[in-house]
Design an enzyme around this catalytic site. Sequence first.
Site, PDB file in Angstrom:
ATOM      1  CE1 TYR A  37       0.119   2.157   4.163  1.00  0.00           C
ATOM      2  CE2 TYR A  37       1.044  -0.041   4.453  1.00  0.00           C
ATOM      3  CZ  TYR A  37       0.867   1.261   4.901  1.00  0.00           C
ATOM      4  OH  TYR A  37       1.453   1.665   6.070  1.00  0.00           O
ATOM      5  CE  LYS A 151       3.218   3.446   3.073  1.00  0.00           C
ATOM      6  NZ  LYS A 151       3.543   3.689   4.490  1.00  0.00           N
ATOM      7  CD  GLU A 183       9.532   2.076  11.138  1.00  0.00           C
ATOM      8  OE1 GLU A 183       9.605   2.991  10.298  1.00  0.00           O
ATOM      9  OE2 GLU A 183       9.515   0.868  10.822  1.00  0.00           O
ATOM     10  CG  LEU A 207       8.117   2.693   5.279  1.00  0.00           C
ATOM     11  CD1 LEU A 207       7.862   1.464   4.407  1.00  0.00           C
ATOM     12  CD2 LEU A 207       6.802   3.392   5.600  1.00  0.00           C
TER      13      LEU A 207
END
Length: 289
Positions: A37, A151, A183, A207
């Site tokens: 996505y 992702k 993160e 990411l």
Amino acid sequence: MSNELSGIVYVNGEFMDANEAKVSAFDRGFIFGDGIYEVVPIVAGKLVDRKNFWERFERSLAQIELEIPLTHDEYEKMFYELIEKNNIKEGAVYTQVTRGVAMRDFDFIQNAKPTCFAFAYQKDIFNNPYAKTGIEIVSVEDIRWKRRDIKSVSLLGQCIAKHEAHKKGAFECFMVENGLVTEGSSSTAFIIKDGVLITKPLSNEILPGIRRKVILGFASDAGLKVEERAFSMQEVYGADEAFISAATLMLLPIIKADGKPINGGKVGKFVPILRDMYAAHLKKEAGVL
């Protein structure tokens, strides 16, 4: 965003009411989370950060050997139709591509037709009240898989982390692995100490944030040096400033972490400067600055 479905969405070549949108129960995205996505911000009715979106979207697709079902022009035309049909001036487009429909098999199915889905939503990117008040975060254990650079639509680990943060009354969390911050559950983590902007280096552990890339690109213009390295929650507590970045948040300052005030519980000097610079970057791309 509201939990109520509304607006016009796109599914496999057709635009339809959100309440009518359906895919097969045998879609591999539903059964395996076998899909990718992306989110593209919208400013003044225009797609922004487009180049970085395409770079990351295509990289993630390639990592799981999934071909994009539309050309760039077809994809962007579809995005703009969604923007127009939903009258979105500021917000984002969400899109995902899965491997498609097939009987359950762990191996990547060959010759399945990918499922392509997208929707656009309104969100106030620039006038976020948290930009002035700051947010609170908590630390949680990072329980995710080893390929966080992809992702993937498989986001259960992030959902658990976000839920833990909300149960503790926090806006977001910093996920911690082996004593170091990776993160946020849906954001990139940063701290600033002694004029140095610090964030974890790119690897399969995080990411590759688009906002991260842009922010690091103009940090020097804000008077900051850059250091890409992992940091601990103890460093977060002792930071001069800390913040997160994400597609529809730009940058938000952190004023408290695990109940401990950062910068005396006040928004610091550099985060507002970086946020203003990022806002100008988006507005310039949208042609409104």
